[in-house]
Design a protein around this motif. Structure first.
Motif, PDB file in Angstrom:
ATOM      1  N   GLN B  34       0.840  -1.185   0.000  1.00 30.12           N
ATOM      2  CA  GLN B  34       0.000   0.000   0.000  1.00 30.12           C
ATOM      3  C   GLN B  34       0.881   1.243   0.000  1.00 30.12           C
ATOM      4  O   GLN B  34       1.896   1.303   0.683  1.00 30.12           O
ATOM      5  CB  GLN B  34      -0.920   0.010   1.226  1.00 30.12           C
ATOM      6  CG  GLN B  34      -2.078   0.958   1.017  1.00 30.12           C
ATOM      7  CD  GLN B  34      -2.923   1.165   2.248  1.00 30.12           C
ATOM      8  OE1 GLN B  34      -2.511   0.850   3.348  1.00 30.12           O
ATOM      9  NE2 GLN B  34      -4.101   1.713   2.063  1.00 30.12           N
ATOM     10  N   GLY B  35       0.486   2.234  -0.764  1.00 29.79           N
ATOM     11  CA  GLY B  35       1.276   3.451  -0.896  1.00 29.79           C
ATOM     12  C   GLY B  35       2.260   3.369  -2.036  1.00 29.79           C
ATOM     13  O   GLY B  35       2.749   4.378  -2.525  1.00 29.79           O
ATOM     14  N   ALA B  36       2.559   2.122  -2.467  1.00 33.44           N
ATOM     15  CA  ALA B  36       3.522   1.929  -3.547  1.00 33.44           C
ATOM     16  C   ALA B  36       2.863   1.309  -4.777  1.00 33.44           C
ATOM     17  O   ALA B  36       3.546   0.999  -5.738  1.00 33.44           O
ATOM     18  CB  ALA B  36       4.671   1.041  -3.078  1.00 33.44           C
ATOM     19  N   GLU B  37       1.517   1.173  -4.727  1.00 35.11           N
ATOM     20  CA  GLU B  37       0.838   0.471  -5.830  1.00 35.11           C
ATOM     21  C   GLU B  37       1.103   1.154  -7.156  1.00 35.11           C
ATOM     22  O   GLU B  37       1.175   0.507  -8.196  1.00 35.11           O
ATOM     23  CB  GLU B  37      -0.679   0.446  -5.635  1.00 35.11           C
ATOM     24  CG  GLU B  37      -1.168   0.216  -4.238  1.00 35.11           C
ATOM     25  CD  GLU B  37      -1.334   1.505  -3.476  1.00 35.11           C
ATOM     26  OE1 GLU B  37      -0.707   2.509  -3.859  1.00 35.11           O
ATOM     27  OE2 GLU B  37      -2.078   1.501  -2.484  1.00 35.11           O
ATOM     28  N   TYR B  38       1.199   2.471  -7.133  1.00 34.44           N
ATOM     29  CA  TYR B  38       1.313   3.211  -8.388  1.00 34.44           C
ATOM     30  C   TYR B  38       2.771   3.278  -8.872  1.00 34.44           C
ATOM     31  O   TYR B  38       3.031   3.764  -9.956  1.00 34.44           O
ATOM     32  CB  TYR B  38       0.763   4.630  -8.202  1.00 34.44           C
ATOM     33  CG  TYR B  38       1.762   5.573  -7.593  1.00 34.44           C
ATOM     34  CD1 TYR B  38       2.556   6.370  -8.418  1.00 34.44           C
ATOM     35  CD2 TYR B  38       1.966   5.635  -6.224  1.00 34.44           C
ATOM     36  CE1 TYR B  38       3.516   7.211  -7.881  1.00 34.44           C
ATOM     37  CE2 TYR B  38       2.906   6.455  -5.682  1.00 34.44           C
ATOM     38  CZ  TYR B  38       3.676   7.241  -6.510  1.00 34.44           C
ATOM     39  OH  TYR B  38       4.639   8.063  -5.981  1.00 34.44           O
ATOM     40  N   MET B  39       3.706   2.799  -8.057  1.00 35.93           N
ATOM     41  CA  MET B  39       5.131   2.914  -8.414  1.00 35.93           C
ATOM     42  C   MET B  39       5.554   1.785  -9.334  1.00 35.93           C
ATOM     43  O   MET B  39       5.283   0.624  -9.060  1.00 35.93           O
ATOM     44  CB  MET B  39       6.011   2.823  -7.165  1.00 35.93           C
ATOM     45  CG  MET B  39       5.816   3.896  -6.154  1.00 35.93           C
ATOM     46  SD  MET B  39       6.925   3.568  -4.757  1.00 35.93           S
ATOM     47  CE  MET B  39       6.187   4.637  -3.535  1.00 35.93           C
ATOM     48  N   TRP B  40       6.240   2.128 -10.382  1.00 31.56           N
ATOM     49  CA  TRP B  40       6.868   1.131 -11.242  1.00 31.56           C
ATOM     50  C   TRP B  40       8.329   1.516 -11.355  1.00 31.56           C
ATOM     51  O   TRP B  40       8.668   2.423 -12.109  1.00 31.56           O
ATOM     52  CB  TRP B  40       6.189   1.088 -12.613  1.00 31.56           C
ATOM     53  CG  TRP B  40       4.797   0.588 -12.528  1.00 31.56           C
ATOM     54  CD1 TRP B  40       3.693   1.289 -12.145  1.00 31.56           C
ATOM     55  CD2 TRP B  40       4.349  -0.749 -12.791  1.00 31.56           C
ATOM     56  NE1 TRP B  40       2.585   0.483 -12.152  1.00 31.56           N
ATOM     57  CE2 TRP B  40       2.959  -0.771 -12.554  1.00 31.56           C
ATOM     58  CE3 TRP B  40       4.987  -1.918 -13.216  1.00 31.56           C
ATOM     59  CZ2 TRP B  40       2.195  -1.929 -12.715  1.00 31.56           C
ATOM     60  CZ3 TRP B  40       4.215  -3.055 -13.387  1.00 31.56           C
ATOM     61  CH2 TRP B  40       2.832  -3.062 -13.131  1.00 31.56           C
TER      62      TRP B  40
END
Lengths: 227, 475
Positions: B34-40
């Motif tokens: 959570q909080g990193a879902e959008y990070m690639w």
């Protein structure tokens, strides 16, 4: 206020608050270092933040500097520099007015945003709400004192604060002080005691070293030697 | 001369098939929280397009990277005092929507739905608010040119080209651009961090965020011109690609390169002169940055360099790896790979071999330069992407690749190696046959052991690593 309550309020409680303040920060720094940050919500909603956060922070900084300068430094030092009591009070009044208004306006803005923006509300803890409310109460009482009561604090509240700081408390100094000032002071100590458990910890990480450190930092693997 | 070693990666775009296999293991291992879902940490973009986050290349919006004046470097977003005075509200920070609002689906609804006339449908649900939402962008929104007829005009790599023309169906071209942290020699993210939480590892140059020191001031996010530092909206700290250092330290390659089915990725070590970093990064003309960058790389076979490096404490494992490094060959020895947007002046260390592309007309009796101008991907576009707009290095790389293909065709299919091809490649220098065969091996055969030459990290206390198992870890 009876003598016992007075001593409770202006000797016992301040020291309990300060103890929690010191130990709380140490405990938080050791056990919860991952959350020792500003917990910024700018990334989730940017445009609604700018005005409120800016005036709130400058108001807070002004408040901190104003209180430190007015309360911790005795008037006799100001006298040495030719700043009379009247001049000091005049300055304190206007700086306090500006700082209070900035904090109330900024804090109110941030609270409305926090409640109104879905993303921010979903990512807000109870601590965040309590903290903002407490900040508004403390600064609201402070602003009330500036605007409506013109009590001279330089020879009452200020020496009392210094007596607390030097561990020689003198509650008698607080006896004649109006209730609104007492409430401001007590709520401020509540805020101090509460701050280690909130995002306020980021104050202690104000990045002053950025002004002089080298731009790019190299670090070696722990335990290795070499160039 | 201050010699340092740097972990580098080269991606051969000529072979990238845009399958996103690199992104998936990276995502699963490092950012499935959570909080990193959008990070690639690794994502693959189709070019042309504005990418992820939107318009990341447009430094007019985010003001990332460095600018140079009188051979001195300045952060494009302002220096120390400017930054501290605006620390409460970073004016250049992208909002999460520039990446995308992370979403999930209410899968339970499928199971618990009562019997109805129509099948139950699931709708996207925001992972931030939990409310239903409309998906508006994503890490590969423009996959295979989807919607680029509308967004493409904002692609900054069309500078000097008529973008509209190339967005027409008949003229359309595309290529893939897998992107990860560049682990720059002059990282603007680290320089932007007020807390000094971002640092470069002395041994291998990997750039990391110290999670114990990050206070969430967010300047790294806007300061990185590649937008490869991400703000975790849940924890309030920044995170970025760690070059899989727990793997590279033990000699294994990164997740993205290990999983690459096209075998386009090369990982290895280079040596460079750290004293000349700012000199290279601050060249007056952005076109001079790439040659200057090649110039500060050191030949790991030069006995002088080796002697100095040993004296300065670079481990034997690193020196040996540098000598066999595939990236050293592709970046310095044979100038095939080029840096991504050198004009940002951060001296990136993940480089790309530019892609050849289909020809629009026959190639008979054409000189190499004319053939290049006939390629579907305009050379100017590649030059804007990989060489600060200078076509010369891109043309040189592509000519190398074309000559390589022609020669290998003559060798393998016609069984009569045509050495005249090597002389007529249109290059200033003459290609020699052993080198061509070696490049062929590295680019076309691309064996695992040739693609990844990774030294193990110096062992801190020479202790028994096996005995120490389970003693160290996260937290």
């Amino acid at each position: 206020m009876s003598g016992f309550v007075h001593i409770l309020g202006f000797i016992v409680f301040p020291y309990i608050a300060l103890t929690i303040f010191v130990l709380g920060h140490a405990w938080r720094y050791v056990t919860d270092w991952k959350r020792w940050n500003a917990a910024s919500s700018q990334f989730l909603h940017k445009d609604s933040l700018k005005g409120g956060i800016t005036i709130f922070h400058w108001g807070s900084l002004l408040t901190l500097v104003g209180h430190a300068g007015g309360m911790l430094i005795p008037q006799r030092i100001y006298d040495l520099f030719g700043i009379s009591e009247a001049a000091h009070n005049f300055m304190a009044h206007w700086v306090g007015l500006v700082a209070g208004l900035l904090m109330i306006a900024g804090g109110g803005w941030l609270l409305v945003r926090r409640i109104g923006q879905d993303r921010i509300a979903a990512n807000t803890s109870v601590h965040d709400y309590v903290l903002l409310a407490l900040l508004l109460v403390v600064s609201g009482l402070g602003l009330y004192n500036v605007v409506f009561t013109h009590y001279d604090v330089l020879y009452s509240v200020a020496p009392w604060i210094r007596s607390i700081v030097v561990l020689a408390p003198n509650p008698a100094l607080m006896a004649p002080v109006p209730v609104s000032y007492k409430l401001h002071i007590l709520s401020a100590f509540v805020l101090l005691a509460y701050s280690p458990f909130t995002r306020l910890v980021h104050i202690w990480s104000a990045p002053v070293t950025y002004l002089y450190r080298s731009y790019v930092i190299f670090r070696k693997l722990p335990g290795t030697k070499g160039a | 001369m201050k010699i340092k070693a740097q972990m580098t990666m080269v991606l051969n775009l000529d072979k990238c098939l845009g399958c996103h296999t690199c992104s998936i293991p990276c995502k699963n291992v490092w950012t499935s929280r959570q909080g990193a879902e959008y990070m690639w940490f690794n994502n693959v973009e189709s070019k042309p397009g504005i990418g992820y986050p939107k318009n990341w290349e447009d430094q007019g919006i985010y003001r990332g990277g460095w600018t140079a004046k009188n051979n001195r470097l300045f952060l494009a977003a302002g220096g120390r005092v400017t930054k501290l005075s605006r620390i409460f509200n970073n004016p250049d920070l992208p909002q999460i929507d520039a990446y995308y609002e992370p979403w999930d689906y209410d899968y339970g609804g499928l199971v618990t739905s009562p019997v109805k006339k129509h099948q139950p449908a699931i709708r996207p649900r925001s992972q931030i608010t939990g409310q239903s939402m409309e998906i508006q962008w994503g890490p590969n929104w423009e996959d295979d040119l989807a919607g680029v007829c509308e967004t493409g005009t904002a692609d900054t790599n069309f500078a000097g080209l008529d973008a509209q023309k190339y967005l027409e169906f008949e003229q359309a071209f595309m290529m893939y651009l897998p992107r990860l942290c560049e682990h720059c020699l002059s990282p603007a993210c680290a320089a932007s961090c007020p807390s000094g939480a971002l640092y470069k590892r002395d041994e291998d140059g990997i750039v990391l965020v110290d999670q114990a020191r990050c206070r969430g001031w967010r300047y790294c996010v806007s300061g990185c011109p590649y937008k490869k530092v991400y703000f975790n909206w849940k924890t309030g700290t920044s995170e970025k690609c760690i070059f899989c250092y727990p793997r590279t330290e033990s000699g294994m390659t990164t997740m993205c390169s290990a999983s690459c089915v096209g075998r386009i990725r090369y990982v290895g070590v280079i040596l460079y002169d750290a004293e000349r970093i700012s000199q290279a990064a601050s060249a007056a003309d952005p076109k001079d940055i790439y040659p200057a960058l090649v110039d500060i790389m050191l030949d790991p076979h030069d006995p002088d360099v080796l002697k100095q490096a040993e004296k300065q404490g670079i481990s034997e494992a690193f020196l040996k790896a540098a000598q066999n490094s595939p990236t050293d060959k592709l970046m310095r020895k044979w100038p095939l790979a080029l840096p991504l947007h050198p004009e940002y002046r951060t001296l990136p260390m993940v480089w790309y071999v530019p892609p050849l592309s289909p020809l629009q007309t026959g190639t008979e009796n054409k000189k190499a330069d004319e053939t290049l101008s006939d390629m579907r991907i305009p050379v100017k576009y590649l030059a804007n992407l990989l060489a600060a707009g200078d076509e010369a290095p891109v043309r040189r790389s592509l000519k190398y690749l074309m000559a390589l293909r022609a020669y290998m065709r003559s060798l393998r299919l016609e069984k009569t190696p045509d050495k005249s091809i090597l002389g007529q490649a249109g290059l200033d220098e003459k290609l020699d046959e052993p080198a061509v065969l070696e490049i062929y091996d590295l680019l076309a055969i691309a064996k695992h052991k040739d693609r990844f030459v990774i030294p193990t990290a110096p062992n801190p206390d020479q202790a028994d690593m096996r005995a120490a198992q389970g003693e160290k870890g996260f937290e």
